[in-house]
Design a protein around this motif. Structure first.
Motif, PDB file in Angstrom:
ATOM      1  N   ILE A 149       1.315 -11.741  -2.620  1.00 18.44           N
ATOM      2  CA  ILE A 149       2.261 -12.330  -1.678  1.00 18.44           C
ATOM      3  C   ILE A 149       2.128 -11.584  -0.358  1.00 18.44           C
ATOM      4  O   ILE A 149       2.300 -10.365  -0.306  1.00 18.44           O
ATOM      5  N   THR A 150       1.803 -12.306   0.702  1.00 19.92           N
ATOM      6  CA  THR A 150       1.694 -11.673   2.017  1.00 19.92           C
ATOM      7  C   THR A 150       3.037 -11.775   2.752  1.00 19.92           C
ATOM      8  O   THR A 150       3.849 -12.651   2.469  1.00 19.92           O
ATOM      9  N   GLY A 151       3.234 -10.862   3.692  1.00 17.04           N
ATOM     10  CA  GLY A 151       4.510 -10.831   4.387  1.00 17.04           C
ATOM     11  C   GLY A 151       5.663 -10.598   3.436  1.00 17.04           C
ATOM     12  O   GLY A 151       6.745 -11.177   3.583  1.00 17.04           O
ATOM     13  N   ALA A 152       5.444  -9.696   2.467  1.00 13.58           N
ATOM     14  CA  ALA A 152       6.394  -9.521   1.370  1.00 13.58           C
ATOM     15  C   ALA A 152       7.499  -8.519   1.676  1.00 13.58           C
ATOM     16  O   ALA A 152       8.344  -8.259   0.823  1.00 13.58           O
ATOM     17  N   GLY A 153       7.517  -7.984   2.891  1.00 21.28           N
ATOM     18  CA  GLY A 153       8.492  -6.947   3.201  1.00 21.28           C
ATOM     19  C   GLY A 153       9.867  -7.458   3.553  1.00 21.28           C
ATOM     20  O   GLY A 153      10.829  -6.675   3.576  1.00 21.28           O
ATOM     21  N   GLN A 154       9.998  -8.750   3.819  1.00 18.35           N
ATOM     22  CA  GLN A 154      11.300  -9.275   4.227  1.00 18.35           C
ATOM     23  C   GLN A 154      11.306 -10.792   4.067  1.00 18.35           C
ATOM     24  O   GLN A 154      10.297 -11.415   3.757  1.00 18.35           O
ATOM     25  N   LEU A 160       0.834  -8.058  -6.063  1.00 15.21           N
ATOM     26  CA  LEU A 160       0.393  -7.201  -4.973  1.00 15.21           C
ATOM     27  C   LEU A 160       1.142  -7.654  -3.734  1.00 15.21           C
ATOM     28  O   LEU A 160       1.006  -8.802  -3.291  1.00 15.21           O
ATOM     29  N   LEU A 161       1.940  -6.765  -3.175  1.00 19.87           N
ATOM     30  CA  LEU A 161       2.751  -7.066  -1.999  1.00 19.87           C
ATOM     31  C   LEU A 161       2.016  -6.565  -0.766  1.00 19.87           C
ATOM     32  O   LEU A 161       1.726  -5.371  -0.651  1.00 19.87           O
ATOM     33  N   VAL A 162       1.733  -7.465   0.156  1.00 17.46           N
ATOM     34  CA  VAL A 162       0.921  -7.140   1.326  1.00 17.46           C
ATOM     35  C   VAL A 162       1.760  -7.311   2.596  1.00 17.46           C
ATOM     36  O   VAL A 162       2.476  -8.296   2.758  1.00 17.46           O
ATOM     37  N   GLY A 163       1.652  -6.326   3.480  1.00 17.27           N
ATOM     38  CA  GLY A 163       2.352  -6.394   4.755  1.00 17.27           C
ATOM     39  C   GLY A 163       1.996  -5.191   5.604  1.00 17.27           C
ATOM     40  O   GLY A 163       1.210  -4.334   5.197  1.00 17.27           O
ATOM     41  N   ARG A 164       2.612  -5.111   6.771  1.00 16.69           N
ATOM     42  CA  ARG A 164       2.254  -4.051   7.720  1.00 16.69           C
ATOM     43  C   ARG A 164       3.093  -2.792   7.566  1.00 16.69           C
ATOM     44  O   ARG A 164       2.686  -1.727   8.030  1.00 16.69           O
ATOM     45  N   LYS A 165       4.266  -2.888   6.939  1.00 13.82           N
ATOM     46  CA  LYS A 165       5.180  -1.750   6.863  1.00 13.82           C
ATOM     47  C   LYS A 165       5.341  -1.292   5.424  1.00 13.82           C
ATOM     48  O   LYS A 165       5.871  -2.017   4.584  1.00 13.82           O
ATOM     49  N   GLU A 166       4.880  -0.079   5.153  1.00 18.46           N
ATOM     50  CA  GLU A 166       4.952   0.441   3.793  1.00 18.46           C
ATOM     51  C   GLU A 166       6.393   0.556   3.302  1.00 18.46           C
ATOM     52  O   GLU A 166       6.690   0.287   2.126  1.00 18.46           O
ATOM     53  N   SER A 167       7.310   0.935   4.203  1.00 16.76           N
ATOM     54  CA  SER A 167       8.694   1.154   3.775  1.00 16.76           C
ATOM     55  C   SER A 167       9.337  -0.138   3.269  1.00 16.76           C
ATOM     56  O   SER A 167      10.031  -0.127   2.231  1.00 16.76           O
ATOM     57  N   THR A 168       9.112  -1.251   3.969  1.00 14.20           N
ATOM     58  CA  THR A 168       9.721  -2.503   3.519  1.00 14.20           C
ATOM     59  C   THR A 168       9.029  -3.043   2.272  1.00 14.20           C
ATOM     60  O   THR A 168       9.677  -3.621   1.392  1.00 14.20           O
ATOM     61  N   LEU A 169       7.715  -2.845   2.171  1.00 12.75           N
ATOM     62  CA  LEU A 169       7.004  -3.267   0.969  1.00 12.75           C
ATOM     63  C   LEU A 169       7.470  -2.476  -0.249  1.00 12.75           C
ATOM     64  O   LEU A 169       7.663  -3.039  -1.340  1.00 12.75           O
ATOM     65  N   THR A 170       7.655  -1.180  -0.074  1.00 16.63           N
ATOM     66  CA  THR A 170       8.126  -0.348  -1.178  1.00 16.63           C
ATOM     67  C   THR A 170       9.526  -0.770  -1.620  1.00 16.63           C
ATOM     68  O   THR A 170       9.831  -0.812  -2.817  1.00 16.63           O
ATOM     69  N   ALA A 171      10.365  -1.123  -0.648  1.00 11.29           N
ATOM     70  CA  ALA A 171      11.704  -1.603  -0.989  1.00 11.29           C
ATOM     71  C   ALA A 171      11.621  -2.903  -1.783  1.00 11.29           C
ATOM     72  O   ALA A 171      12.363  -3.099  -2.763  1.00 11.29           O
ATOM     73  N   THR A 172      10.734  -3.799  -1.373  1.00 10.69           N
ATOM     74  CA  THR A 172      10.546  -5.039  -2.124  1.00 10.69           C
ATOM     75  C   THR A 172      10.039  -4.753  -3.526  1.00 10.69           C
ATOM     76  O   THR A 172      10.499  -5.365  -4.502  1.00 10.69           O
ATOM     77  N   VAL A 209      11.542  -6.041  -7.055  1.00 15.39           N
ATOM     78  CA  VAL A 209      10.755  -6.785  -8.045  1.00 15.39           C
ATOM     79  C   VAL A 209      10.876  -6.136  -9.412  1.00 15.39           C
ATOM     80  O   VAL A 209      11.088  -6.816 -10.433  1.00 15.39           O
ATOM     81  N   GLU A 210      10.752  -4.824  -9.441  1.00 15.11           N
ATOM     82  CA  GLU A 210      10.843  -4.106 -10.718  1.00 15.11           C
ATOM     83  C   GLU A 210      12.242  -4.207 -11.315  1.00 15.11           C
ATOM     84  O   GLU A 210      12.400  -4.360 -12.536  1.00 15.11           O
ATOM     85  N   ALA A 211      13.259  -4.158 -10.470  1.00 10.64           N
ATOM     86  CA  ALA A 211      14.635  -4.300 -10.960  1.00 10.64           C
ATOM     87  C   ALA A 211      14.866  -5.696 -11.532  1.00 10.64           C
ATOM     88  O   ALA A 211      15.691  -5.871 -12.442  1.00 10.64           O
ATOM     89  N   ALA A 212      14.140  -6.683 -11.008  1.00  6.72           N
ATOM     90  CA  ALA A 212      14.288  -8.056 -11.486  1.00  6.72           C
ATOM     91  C   ALA A 212      13.530  -8.310 -12.785  1.00  6.72           C
ATOM     92  O   ALA A 212      13.717  -9.353 -13.421  1.00  6.72           O
ATOM     93  N   GLY A 213      12.650  -7.377 -13.176  1.00  5.46           N
ATOM     94  CA  GLY A 213      11.923  -7.528 -14.423  1.00  5.46           C
ATOM     95  C   GLY A 213      10.425  -7.656 -14.289  1.00  5.46           C
ATOM     96  O   GLY A 213       9.714  -7.803 -15.286  1.00  5.46           O
ATOM     97  N   GLY A 214       9.913  -7.560 -13.068  1.00 10.38           N
ATOM     98  CA  GLY A 214       8.479  -7.650 -12.858  1.00 10.38           C
ATOM     99  C   GLY A 214       7.869  -6.308 -12.526  1.00 10.38           C
ATOM    100  O   GLY A 214       8.490  -5.260 -12.718  1.00 10.38           O
ATOM    101  N   SER A 215       6.651  -6.328 -12.034  1.00  9.67           N
ATOM    102  CA  SER A 215       5.981  -5.104 -11.591  1.00  9.67           C
ATOM    103  C   SER A 215       5.216  -5.412 -10.314  1.00  9.67           C
ATOM    104  O   SER A 215       4.863  -6.567 -10.048  1.00  9.67           O
ATOM    105  N   ALA A 216       4.986  -4.377  -9.514  1.00 10.54           N
ATOM    106  CA  ALA A 216       4.387  -4.619  -8.200  1.00 10.54           C
ATOM    107  C   ALA A 216       3.579  -3.432  -7.725  1.00 10.54           C
ATOM    108  O   ALA A 216       3.913  -2.278  -8.006  1.00 10.54           O
ATOM    109  N   GLU A 217       2.511  -3.754  -7.000  1.00 11.35           N
ATOM    110  CA  GLU A 217       1.733  -2.782  -6.252  1.00 11.35           C
ATOM    111  C   GLU A 217       1.889  -3.115  -4.769  1.00 11.35           C
ATOM    112  O   GLU A 217       2.257  -4.241  -4.414  1.00 11.35           O
ATOM    113  N   VAL A 218       1.588  -2.144  -3.928  1.00 13.48           N
ATOM    114  CA  VAL A 218       1.797  -2.309  -2.493  1.00 13.48           C
ATOM    115  C   VAL A 218       0.489  -2.065  -1.755  1.00 13.48           C
ATOM    116  O   VAL A 218      -0.240  -1.114  -2.057  1.00 13.48           O
TER     117      VAL A 218
END
Length: 269
Positions: A10-15, A33-45, A49-58
């Motif tokens: 998913i691109t633009g996944a920070g917000q 895989l969460l793709v975007g320009r800001k690591e902080s917002t991607l990490t928050a996403t 995702v993990e709290a919702a039951g999934g898993s994610a890389e940034v």
């Protein structure tokens, strides 16, 4: 469409819509895989995702840079399955064309149109290799691709281009196990709209992010290829724009000065 347990990008996944979709797919067991320009917002996403039951890389990546699509491919090279691509990243700069800088014009074209085309091309061999169900390519266009709004000429061009890209690719991939869908959100209450001050009186009725995502997912689950999440008033204008576009011109003309004032600071780059 079965949206459970997807593995994808998913691109633009920070917000905004990108983050909301990541959470929804996460709640259905996705690995993303969460793709975007800001690591902080991607990490928050990723945490959401993990709290919702999934898993994610940034992956922190500016998709307008040369070689960016290759870096996304490298980030998922070890995955056994890729069956989802959401081309969501986008930017906007409103205003009269002659007052829009070349840098802003190129930025919109590069991120809104060139980047999703190159990323889709790079990932298509993996997406076509789905084993037991169709892969999904989901392109986030805009209602402005259906009705070109004044002071958004370049943005409208990029979003219309993305829509026709999806339509053409859908036909190209007939029978190859890839479901290509295009979404046309109207004005949505996200961070991207915070600097835009046009309201319903100027044709910019906003919908909540939750309502837009609900309509989007319902359409996707139903197997739709063209998903329109615009409010009813805008859909009436869309229909009129097909049958009598000059009537739309006439309806907009009295409010042009007010609209220009309301959108002149709209910039999300």
């Amino acid at each position: 469409m079965d949206l459970r347990n997807r593995h994808g990008i998913i691109t633009g996944a920070g917000q905004g819509i990108g983050r909301a979709l990541a959470i929804e797919f996460g709640s259905r067991g996705a690995h993303l895989l969460l793709v975007g320009r800001k690591e902080s917002t991607l990490t928050a996403t990723a945490r959401l995702v993990e709290a919702a039951g999934g898993s994610a890389e940034v992956l922190t990546q500016d998709l307008t840079l040369p070689g960016s699509a290759d870096r996304v491919v490298e980030a998922v090279d070890s995955w056994t399955t890729i069956d989802l691509l959401v081309n969501n990243a986008g930017n906007v700069r409103a205003g009269r064309l002659e007052r829009t800088s070349e840098a802003d014009i190129r930025s919109m074209i590069d991120l809104n149109l060139v980047a999703p085309v190159l990323l889709t091309r790079a990932l298509l061999p993996r997406l076509r290799a789905g084993a037991d169900r169709d892969s999904i390519i989901l392109n986030i266009s805009s209602g402005i691709a259906l009705v070109g709004m004044p002071f958004y000429s370049v943005y409208a061009a990029t979003k219309a281009g993305l829509a026709r890209f999806g339509e053409s690719l859908r036909r190209e991939l007939t029978g190859m196990g890839v479901h290509v869908a295009t979404v046309y959100p109207g004005a949505t209450d996200t961070d991207m709209m915070t600097s835009q001050n046009a309201g319903a009186d100027l044709g910019w009725e906003r919908r909540s992010l939750d309502d837009v995502i609900s309509d989007l997912l319902s359409g996707l689950e139903a197997g739709e290829h063209e998903i329109n999440t615009a409010p009813q008033g805008r859909r009436e204008m869309q229909r009129l724009n097909i049958s009598d576009p000059m009537a739309v011109d006439a309806a907009m003309a009295p409010g042009l000065a007010d609209l220009e004032s309301a959108v002149r600071d709209h910039r999300s780059m």
